[in-house]
Design a protein around this motif. Structure first.
Motif, short mmCIF file in Angstrom:
data_model
loop_
_atom_site.label_atom_id
_atom_site.label_comp_id
_atom_site.label_asym_id
_atom_site.label_seq_id
_atom_site.Cartn_x
_atom_site.Cartn_y
_atom_site.Cartn_z
N GLN A 24 7.13 40.76 -33.54
CA GLN A 24 8.30 40.11 -34.16
C GLN A 24 7.86 39.13 -35.25
O GLN A 24 8.46 39.09 -36.33
CB GLN A 24 9.11 39.36 -33.10
N GLU A 25 6.81 38.36 -34.97
CA GLU A 25 6.32 37.39 -35.96
C GLU A 25 5.77 38.10 -37.19
O GLU A 25 6.03 37.69 -38.33
CB GLU A 25 5.24 36.52 -35.33
N LEU A 26 5.04 39.17 -36.98
CA LEU A 26 4.49 39.93 -38.12
C LEU A 26 5.61 40.53 -38.96
O LEU A 26 5.53 40.55 -40.19
CB LEU A 26 3.54 41.02 -37.63
N ARG A 27 6.67 41.01 -38.30
CA ARG A 27 7.84 41.52 -39.04
C ARG A 27 8.52 40.39 -39.81
O ARG A 27 8.85 40.54 -40.98
CB ARG A 27 8.83 42.18 -38.08
N HIS A 28 8.72 39.27 -39.14
CA HIS A 28 9.39 38.12 -39.76
C HIS A 28 8.63 37.65 -40.99
O HIS A 28 9.22 37.25 -42.00
CB HIS A 28 9.54 36.98 -38.75
N ASP A 29 7.30 37.69 -40.93
CA ASP A 29 6.46 37.24 -42.05
C ASP A 29 6.34 38.29 -43.15
O ASP A 29 5.68 38.06 -44.16
CB ASP A 29 5.06 36.87 -41.54
N GLY A 30 6.96 39.46 -42.95
CA GLY A 30 6.94 40.50 -43.98
C GLY A 30 5.63 41.26 -44.05
O GLY A 30 5.35 41.93 -45.04
N LEU A 31 4.82 41.18 -42.99
CA LEU A 31 3.52 41.85 -43.00
C LEU A 31 3.62 43.29 -42.53
O LEU A 31 2.85 44.14 -42.98
CB LEU A 31 2.53 41.07 -42.13
N ASP A 43 1.95 44.50 -46.07
CA ASP A 43 1.11 43.56 -46.82
C ASP A 43 -0.28 43.51 -46.17
O ASP A 43 -0.52 42.74 -45.26
CB ASP A 43 1.76 42.18 -46.82
N TRP A 44 -1.19 44.39 -46.66
CA TRP A 44 -2.54 44.47 -46.08
C TRP A 44 -3.28 43.14 -46.20
O TRP A 44 -3.91 42.69 -45.24
CB TRP A 44 -3.35 45.57 -46.76
N ASP A 45 -3.24 42.53 -47.37
CA ASP A 45 -3.96 41.27 -47.56
C ASP A 45 -3.40 40.17 -46.66
O ASP A 45 -4.15 39.40 -46.06
CB ASP A 45 -3.93 40.83 -49.02
N GLY A 46 -2.08 40.11 -46.55
CA GLY A 46 -1.46 39.12 -45.67
C GLY A 46 -1.80 39.36 -44.21
O GLY A 46 -2.05 38.42 -43.46
#
Length: 77
Positions: A24-31, A43-46
């Motif tokens: 959920q956090e990774l989705r929220h951060d747009g990663l 976002d590979w770098d993120g």
């Protein structure tokens, strides 16, 4: 490779709740995004930064250039 969150947690030694919250956090951060049971890296770098990934840890050699990269640049002369 189809895995449920419970199977992923078992493989990593994490609870299903922790896996769910992390996704959920990774989705929220747009990663990442999830779509039809798949995880898509947005976002590979993120994602590398979030995971504090250090490529030198793997002792990887620099990859050989692709055929396109190795070919001399053509000019229209």
């Amino acid at each position: 490779m189809p895995l449920t969150q419970a199977e992923l947690g078992d493989a990593l030694g994490l609870s299903t709740v922790h896996v769910n919250r992390t996704l959920q956090e990774l989705r929220h951060d747009g990663l990442i995004k999830t779509q039809a049971g798949k995880v898509i890296i947005e976002d590979w770098d993120g994602l590398r930064a979030a995971g504090e990934f250090d490529p030198t840890y793997l002792h990887l050699k620099k990859p050989a250039p692709s055929a396109r990269e190795a070919a001399p640049e053509r000019t229209n002369a």
